[in-house]
Design a protein around this motif. Structure first.
Motif, PDB file in Angstrom:
ATOM      1  N   PHE A  99       0.813  -1.224   0.000  1.00 29.17           N
ATOM      2  CA  PHE A  99       0.000   0.000   0.000  1.00 29.17           C
ATOM      3  C   PHE A  99       0.848   1.277   0.000  1.00 29.17           C
ATOM      4  CE2 PHE A  99       0.509  -1.236   4.471  1.00 29.17           C
ATOM      5  CZ  PHE A  99       0.971  -0.046   5.033  1.00 29.17           C
ATOM      6  N   SER A 127     -14.881  -0.354   5.138  1.00 33.14           N
ATOM      7  CA  SER A 127     -13.753   0.155   5.926  1.00 33.14           C
ATOM      8  C   SER A 127     -13.599  -0.577   7.259  1.00 33.14           C
ATOM      9  CB  SER A 127     -13.902   1.658   6.152  1.00 33.14           C
ATOM     10  OG  SER A 127     -15.249   2.022   6.338  1.00 33.14           O
ATOM     11  N   ALA A 181      -6.251   3.608  12.358  1.00 35.42           N
ATOM     12  CA  ALA A 181      -5.919   3.330  10.960  1.00 35.42           C
ATOM     13  C   ALA A 181      -7.144   2.694  10.318  1.00 35.42           C
ATOM     14  CB  ALA A 181      -4.721   2.393  10.870  1.00 35.42           C
ATOM     15  N   THR A 183      -8.427   0.472   6.743  1.00 34.65           N
ATOM     16  CA  THR A 183      -8.106  -0.189   5.475  1.00 34.65           C
ATOM     17  C   THR A 183      -9.370  -0.354   4.635  1.00 34.65           C
ATOM     18  OG1 THR A 183      -8.369  -2.436   6.396  1.00 34.65           O
ATOM     19  CG2 THR A 183      -6.153  -1.472   6.419  1.00 34.65           C
ATOM     20  N   LEU A 221       2.509   1.687  10.576  1.00 32.58           N
ATOM     21  CA  LEU A 221       2.277   3.021  10.007  1.00 32.58           C
ATOM     22  C   LEU A 221       3.025   4.088  10.793  1.00 32.58           C
ATOM     23  CD1 LEU A 221      -1.559   2.675   9.318  1.00 32.58           C
ATOM     24  CD2 LEU A 221       0.262   2.731   7.610  1.00 32.58           C
ATOM     25  N   VAL A 228      -1.124  -2.660  10.005  1.00 31.40           N
ATOM     26  CA  VAL A 228      -2.223  -2.996   9.103  1.00 31.40           C
ATOM     27  C   VAL A 228      -1.751  -4.027   8.085  1.00 31.40           C
ATOM     28  CG1 VAL A 228      -3.338  -0.740   9.358  1.00 31.40           C
ATOM     29  CG2 VAL A 228      -1.665  -1.092   7.518  1.00 31.40           C
ATOM     30  N   SER A 232      -2.920  -4.482   1.806  1.00 33.10           N
ATOM     31  CA  SER A 232      -4.126  -3.647   1.694  1.00 33.10           C
ATOM     32  C   SER A 232      -4.061  -2.786   0.437  1.00 33.10           C
ATOM     33  CB  SER A 232      -4.262  -2.733   2.915  1.00 33.10           C
ATOM     34  OG  SER A 232      -4.318  -3.464   4.107  1.00 33.10           O
ATOM     35  N   VAL A 235      -4.971   2.417   2.514  1.00 33.00           N
ATOM     36  CA  VAL A 235      -4.804   2.581   3.965  1.00 33.00           C
ATOM     37  C   VAL A 235      -4.891   4.070   4.309  1.00 33.00           C
ATOM     38  CG1 VAL A 235      -3.244   2.305   5.929  1.00 33.00           C
ATOM     39  CG2 VAL A 235      -3.344   0.532   4.176  1.00 33.00           C
ATOM     40  N   GLU A 237      -4.641   6.708   7.751  1.00 35.29           N
ATOM     41  CA  GLU A 237      -4.362   6.845   9.175  1.00 35.29           C
ATOM     42  C   GLU A 237      -4.648   8.268   9.595  1.00 35.29           C
ATOM     43  OE1 GLU A 237      -0.371   6.262  10.481  1.00 35.29           O
ATOM     44  OE2 GLU A 237       0.540   7.294   8.786  1.00 35.29           O
TER      45      GLU A 237
END
Length: 443
Positions: A99, A127, A181, A183, A221, A228, A232, A235, A237
């Motif tokens: 990601f 989400s 966060a 995803t 992250l 995460v 993904s 993403v 955050e």
């Protein structure tokens, strides 16, 4: 890698995916097409008017694709899910994720779908939010639908008392915003685990890793410090602001409009996405939504009831009950008191249930006609009906007292009475009927 693309490749090979190259709009058109294919194949939209992203919908909209997602078959879904819950294992953490190929601060680059005419706006419906438990330090992951307010803010739907809300309240009590966060576009095993309501302090992502055979990896992250899934598609955050709310209302899994709620606001710090990203949209109230929420509960009910009552054969959350409010329990009856005990236990195991019907082993719990037949021939309302008044129910049911979360519940014993002659309930059979092939006779 155990990611969305891996799963899409699998269902494409199984001819469970249709690809649409015609240009489509996020405003009602994608939702309308998804509704039209409900109960059949998944759809990948490759040409979206408002975005350069691709979009997939109806991803696990059938039990067959749900089974593919958990690495099983339709016959062993529950064993797979129950085993994954029992053997949940933390994934490995790696230094970088797919990601991280792109970075943006504009959430409107995503193809966020407007689904229904009277909803408060477009919603991200797939989400999954990740947050750190303030008591244990472990993460939690759970589904939370999000409505864009402007380029860097969403409203985020939270159910009071659930894990994300408890973390939010804790942060607010300490005068802090809550770092989270989000995803969008993950392997559906991660979505299935995220829809499961694990115990406080347990991380649903560990269940996902077990479903994926220990092949899931996470990436940390920079802003939130949260981990995460590395594969993904998208993403985000940021933080849920302690002192801001925004009004919203949405269609729920009963396919009805929820009442207006003032929900907390998520502020975007960073948004990452893969090259040629694939956005996942779940059409609220349709098969994918109901199966994502209902199947983990169905697995839980099968585990709980088979453990408590060995005569339990199978538990099904019915389609007519939106895979949430009604259950049918198939048993091999030993005593006339069995059904009522099982009704009581079923209601205790899933408090949103409104109706439980118990049937014999010769009745298919997934066949609505067969269940109604059992009620017609084996049920007497004056002695086989259980009614519970003013008890805790689902907040989604518009016929209930939604402010007090109170409802009435009904249990139906549609099993054969052991005090009556068994021949009276025997389903008549025609010998060798399975060997008759009509094409032999109709030429």
């Amino acid at each position: 890698m155990s990611d969305l693309r891996n799963y899409i490749s699998k269902i494409k090979k199984n001819k469970e995916l249709k690809i649409i190259k015609t240009k489509v709009s996020t405003k009602y058109e994608i939702a309308g097409i998804t509704a039209k294919v409900d109960g059949s194949h998944a759809v990948l939209f490759e040409n979206i008017k408002e975005s350069n992203f691709h979009l997939v919908s109806n991803l696990v909209g059938t039990r067959k694709r749900f089974a593919l997602a958990v690495g099983g078959t339709e016959n062993n879904i529950h064993e797979k899910v129950i085993s994954a819950i029992k053997k949940a294992k933390a994934p490995k953490i790696i230094s970088s994720g797919k990601f991280q190929e792109n970075k943006s601060k504009n959430l409107f680059s995503m193809p966020i779908v407007t689904h229904f005419e009277k909803e408060s706006g477009p919603f991200i419906t797939s989400s999954i939010a990740y947050v750190r438990n303030p008591e244990t330090g472990k993460q939690n992951s759970s589904f939370h639908r999000m409505m864009p307010i402007d380029q860097t803010h969403f409203s985020i739907r939270m159910v009071e008392g659930r894990h994300l809300h408890r973390c939010f309240v804790d942060a607010k009590e300490h005068g802090e915003d809550l770092k989270v966060a989000i995803t969008v576009g993950v392997h559906p095993a991660i979505s299935i685990a995220g829809a499961y309501q694990a115990q406080w302090g347990k991380d649903e992502i560990d269940i996902a890793n077990s479903l994926l055979g220990g092949k899931l990896t996470l990436t940390k992250l920079p802003f939130t410090g949260l981990n995460v899934p590395s594969g993904s598609e998208i993403v985000m955050e940021g933080k849920i602001l302690q002192d801001k709310t925004h009004p919203e209302w949405m269609v729920e899994m009963l396919q009805t409009y929820d009442h207006e709620r003032s929900q907390p606001v998520f502020e975007l710090e960073n948004m990452y996405f893969r090259n040629n990203p694939i956005f996942h949209d779940v059409l609220s109230g349709y098969s994918e939504h109901r199966l994502l929420m209902g199947m983990p509960i169905e697995s839980k009910l099968n585990g709980d009831l088979k453990k408590a009552f060995r005569q339990t054969q199978q538990v099904s959350m019915t389609n007519g009950g939106c895979n949430w409010l009604h259950a049918v329990v198939q048993i091999k009856k030993k005593n006339d008191s069995d059904a009522k005990k099982i009704i009581k236990k079923t209601f205790e195991s899933h408090r949103s249930l409104k109706q439980v019907t118990v049937v014999d082993e010769d009745i298919d719990p997934n066949d609505a006609d067969a269940v109604e037949y059992a009620m017609a021939t084996r049920f007497q309302a004056d002695k086989d009906l259980v009614i519970l008044k003013n008890v805790r129910g689902s907040s989604l049911d518009p016929s209930s007292n939604q402010k007090k979360l109170q409802t009435a519940k009904m249990g139906i014993d549609a099993t054969r009475s052991l005090s009556k002659r068994p021949e009276g309930f025997e389903l008549a059979k025609i010998p060798k009927i399975d060997k008759i092939k009509l094409e032999k006779y109709f030429k």
